[in-house]
Design a protein around this motif. Structure first.
Motif, PDB file in Angstrom:
ATOM      1  N   ASP A 157     -37.684   1.456   6.526  1.00  0.00           N
ATOM      2  CA  ASP A 157     -37.010   2.504   7.171  1.00  0.00           C
ATOM      3  C   ASP A 157     -38.021   2.931   8.450  1.00  0.00           C
ATOM      4  N   LEU A 158     -38.405   1.857   9.135  1.00  0.00           N
ATOM      5  CA  LEU A 158     -38.885   2.283  10.461  1.00  0.00           C
ATOM      6  C   LEU A 158     -37.865   2.267  11.491  1.00  0.00           C
ATOM      7  N   GLU A 159     -37.649   3.339  11.859  1.00  0.00           N
ATOM      8  CA  GLU A 159     -36.559   3.589  13.073  1.00  0.00           C
ATOM      9  C   GLU A 159     -36.600   2.584  14.059  1.00  0.00           C
ATOM     10  N   LYS A 160     -37.793   2.662  15.072  1.00  0.00           N
ATOM     11  CA  LYS A 160     -38.148   1.963  16.232  1.00  0.00           C
ATOM     12  C   LYS A 160     -38.825   0.581  16.043  1.00  0.00           C
ATOM     13  N   VAL A 161     -38.494  -0.262  15.942  1.00  0.00           N
ATOM     14  CA  VAL A 161     -38.672  -1.603  15.882  1.00  0.00           C
ATOM     15  C   VAL A 161     -39.779  -1.938  16.781  1.00  0.00           C
ATOM     16  N   PRO A 162     -41.011  -2.377  16.551  1.00  0.00           N
ATOM     17  CA  PRO A 162     -42.051  -2.618  17.310  1.00  0.00           C
ATOM     18  C   PRO A 162     -41.751  -3.917  18.116  1.00  0.00           C
ATOM     19  N   PRO A 163     -42.323  -4.072  19.268  1.00  0.00           N
ATOM     20  CA  PRO A 163     -42.173  -5.440  19.853  1.00  0.00           C
ATOM     21  C   PRO A 163     -43.051  -6.624  19.298  1.00  0.00           C
ATOM     22  N   MET A 164     -42.578  -7.761  19.260  1.00  0.00           N
ATOM     23  CA  MET A 164     -43.385  -8.926  18.461  1.00  0.00           C
ATOM     24  C   MET A 164     -43.449 -10.005  19.592  1.00  0.00           C
ATOM     25  N   TYR A 165     -44.546 -10.595  19.509  1.00  0.00           N
ATOM     26  CA  TYR A 165     -44.866 -11.645  20.485  1.00  0.00           C
ATOM     27  C   TYR A 165     -45.306 -13.022  19.688  1.00  0.00           C
ATOM     28  N   VAL A 166     -45.038 -14.170  19.938  1.00  0.00           N
ATOM     29  CA  VAL A 166     -45.688 -15.388  19.427  1.00  0.00           C
ATOM     30  C   VAL A 166     -46.490 -15.961  20.638  1.00  0.00           C
ATOM     31  N   THR A 167     -47.669 -16.227  20.106  1.00  0.00           N
ATOM     32  CA  THR A 167     -48.936 -16.591  21.160  1.00  0.00           C
ATOM     33  C   THR A 167     -49.375 -17.926  20.536  1.00  0.00           C
ATOM     34  N   GLN A 168     -49.604 -18.738  21.662  1.00  0.00           N
ATOM     35  CA  GLN A 168     -50.146 -20.030  21.416  1.00  0.00           C
ATOM     36  C   GLN A 168     -51.583 -20.105  21.018  1.00  0.00           C
ATOM     37  N   ASP A 169     -51.823 -20.416  19.719  1.00  0.00           N
ATOM     38  CA  ASP A 169     -53.036 -20.280  19.128  1.00  0.00           C
ATOM     39  C   ASP A 169     -52.952 -21.083  17.973  1.00  0.00           C
ATOM     40  N   PRO A 170     -53.702 -22.432  17.517  1.00  0.00           N
ATOM     41  CA  PRO A 170     -53.589 -23.072  16.396  1.00  0.00           C
ATOM     42  C   PRO A 170     -54.263 -22.404  15.209  1.00  0.00           C
ATOM     43  N   GLN A 171     -55.123 -21.263  15.279  1.00  0.00           N
ATOM     44  CA  GLN A 171     -55.623 -20.401  14.422  1.00  0.00           C
ATOM     45  C   GLN A 171     -54.513 -19.732  13.752  1.00  0.00           C
ATOM     46  N   PRO A 172     -54.404 -19.740  12.475  1.00  0.00           N
ATOM     47  CA  PRO A 172     -53.004 -18.987  11.695  1.00  0.00           C
ATOM     48  C   PRO A 172     -53.396 -17.521  11.652  1.00  0.00           C
ATOM     49  N   ASN A 173     -52.866 -16.768  12.344  1.00  0.00           N
ATOM     50  CA  ASN A 173     -53.126 -15.282  12.214  1.00  0.00           C
ATOM     51  C   ASN A 173     -52.141 -14.517  12.926  1.00  0.00           C
ATOM     52  N   ALA A 174     -52.025 -13.156  12.411  1.00  0.00           N
ATOM     53  CA  ALA A 174     -51.139 -12.189  12.686  1.00  0.00           C
ATOM     54  C   ALA A 174     -51.945 -10.921  12.953  1.00  0.00           C
ATOM     55  N   MET A 175     -51.318 -10.038  13.886  1.00  0.00           N
ATOM     56  CA  MET A 175     -52.151  -8.672  13.808  1.00  0.00           C
ATOM     57  C   MET A 175     -51.239  -7.745  14.468  1.00  0.00           C
ATOM     58  N   CYS A 176     -51.302  -6.510  14.229  1.00  0.00           N
ATOM     59  CA  CYS A 176     -50.540  -5.337  14.729  1.00  0.00           C
ATOM     60  C   CYS A 176     -51.760  -4.232  15.570  1.00  0.00           C
ATOM     61  N   VAL A 177     -51.488  -4.282  16.927  1.00  0.00           N
ATOM     62  CA  VAL A 177     -52.393  -3.676  17.646  1.00  0.00           C
ATOM     63  C   VAL A 177     -51.923  -2.520  18.475  1.00  0.00           C
ATOM     64  N   GLY A 178     -52.441  -1.640  19.297  1.00  0.00           N
ATOM     65  CA  GLY A 178     -51.794  -0.689  20.195  1.00  0.00           C
ATOM     66  C   GLY A 178     -52.528   0.550  19.803  1.00  0.00           C
ATOM     67  N   LEU A 179     -52.817   1.542  20.681  1.00  0.00           N
ATOM     68  CA  LEU A 179     -52.898   3.089  20.661  1.00  0.00           C
ATOM     69  C   LEU A 179     -51.841   3.780  20.537  1.00  0.00           C
ATOM     70  N   ASP A 180     -50.966   3.629  21.773  1.00  0.00           N
ATOM     71  CA  ASP A 180     -49.625   4.744  21.621  1.00  0.00           C
ATOM     72  C   ASP A 180     -48.736   4.054  20.954  1.00  0.00           C
ATOM     73  N   GLU A 181     -48.320   2.806  20.948  1.00  0.00           N
ATOM     74  CA  GLU A 181     -47.069   2.179  20.156  1.00  0.00           C
ATOM     75  C   GLU A 181     -47.570   0.694  19.598  1.00  0.00           C
ATOM     76  N   PRO A 182     -47.294   0.363  18.604  1.00  0.00           N
ATOM     77  CA  PRO A 182     -47.836  -0.570  18.016  1.00  0.00           C
ATOM     78  C   PRO A 182     -47.501  -2.021  18.415  1.00  0.00           C
ATOM     79  N   VAL A 183     -47.932  -2.994  18.671  1.00  0.00           N
ATOM     80  CA  VAL A 183     -47.398  -4.255  18.931  1.00  0.00           C
ATOM     81  C   VAL A 183     -47.823  -5.506  18.048  1.00  0.00           C
TER      82      VAL A 183
END
Length: 377
Positions: A95-121
């Motif tokens: 029930d998160l109304e505003k869907v945060p933007p998501m990006y795929v970045t070229q990096d062979p290291q398996p990882n995911a993160m959620c960053v951002g001060l004003d709005e999460p990315v």
């Protein structure tokens, strides 16, 4: 709680199998007690408020967003549509109304993160995308949405910035020490926050085996046919029980520089929570609501955290935790317990009374050695 197979925001079909949705769910429902207590301790760290307010104005968040736009692929209906469906689905379930933007970045290291001060990315690396199957990835997307709902992205961004800053100010006398004190505290909190986000991922995917497989792949790579979840979980049990007090200290030293808990530990923690009454109550629709957050008791959170740590100490099989629990419970002589715990230091070649007459030769029927062979495990 009714199962839902509809759409979120008019886009993104949920999977065929029915899963529960949690309207107005508060992040308190899945937050690990250690996460909340570590964050409270972090905020009480001397100088943290000043540093946080200062860095909030210095962290180049706009630059970060422009960097993702210019050098990563934004997930949308036209690009990585399957990830876009998963993201919308995760936001729908939690029930998160505003869907945060998501990006795929070229990096062979398996990882995911959620960053951002004003709005999460949310950022997913290609290494992770290629490693996990659809249901495993669904848990990861839910994990990151959980970070967003818990407000973790703010502190994660500060941690990334400070880690970079620590390298730049290493030459300044005492400057690096001050920064690293806050970095160490942030890492301690972030390791705990990962346990919370793992729970959010399970609430989104509602497939424990997929969540555990994903963690196992992070540890062992693509070769799923060569791995076994039960054996992997036994590793966590062996890790907790292994060795003497020296090994307990080594475990602490090993984890200090890490931003994430060890994968076997995360898997064991998640499996325990999945079998708990708390998880089942959430699935049944009984959970704290966001509308009640303003009335939530801070003292209640402290008591819950204290009870968690007390239970952890009481039930832990780790030698150091056992010692702490025994002493807290009024156990006997500390010296005797330390002598038994550090058996490796008082074994053959280092007798208990060496301080009285210097080292002695081991008995003829005992092989020479210092009993320290496990420290490299």
């Amino acid at each position: 709680m009714a199962d839902d197979g509809g759409r979120h925001g008019g886009q993104g079909q949920t999977p065929g199998r029915g899963r529960s949705r949690f309207p107005d769910i508060s992040s308190r429902a899945w937050e690990h007690p250690a996460d909340r207590s570590a964050l409270v301790a972090l905020r009480r760290l001397s100088g943290f408020d000043t540093v946080f307010r200062t860095l909030s104005g210095l962290v180049p968040e706009r630059s970060l967003r422009l960097l993702f736009l210019s050098d990563s692929v934004r997930v949308c209906d036209e690009q990585f549509p399957h990830l876009n469906d998963m993201l919308r689905d995760a936001c729908y379930i939690l029930d998160l109304e505003k869907v945060p933007p998501m990006y795929v970045t070229q990096d062979p290291q398996p990882n995911a993160m959620c960053v951002g001060l004003d709005e999460p990315v949310i950022v997913i690396t290609t290494g992770l995308l290629e490693l996990l199957d659809e249901e495993e990835m669904r848990a990861v997307v839910g994990h990151e949405v959980g970070h967003a709902l818990s407000g973790h992205s703010v502190y994660r961004t500060i941690l990334l910035f400070l880690t970079s800053l620590a390298v730049r100010v290493a030459w300044i006398p005492l400057g690096n020490m001050a920064v690293m004190a806050i970095v160490t505290a942030l890492r301690e909190w972030f390791r705990k926050s990962e346990l919370s986000a793992d729970r959010a991922g399970l609430l989104v995917g509602q497939d424990l085996q997929a969540s555990l497989r994903g963690l196992m792949k992070l540890a062992g790579g693509h070769h799923l046919h060569e791995m076994n979840i039960d054996a992997f979980l036994r590793q966590a049990e062996e890790y907790e029980e292994a060795g003497d007090l020296r090994d307990s200290v080594l475990k602490i030293l090993n984890v200090l520089p890490r931003s994430h808990p060890f994968t076997t530990v995360r898997a064991a923690e998640l499996k325990r929570w999945a079998g708990s009454r708390d998880y089942q109550r959430i699935l049944d629709g009984h959970y704290p609501r966001r509308g009640e957050d303003k009335d939530a008791s801070v003292g209640g959170s402290f008591r819950e955290s204290a009870a968690h740590y007390a239970s952890q100490v009481k039930n832990s099989k780790d030698p150091l935790m056992k010692l702490v629990g025994d002493l807290a419970g009024g156990a006997g002589d500390l010296g005797e317990r330390l002598r038994r715990g550090f058996g490796g230091f008082t074994g053959p070649g280092f007798p208990r009374d060496a301080g009285k007459g210097g080292p002695k030769e081991p008995p003829a029927d005992e092989p020479p050695g210092d009993g320290a062979s496990r420290t490299g495990d």
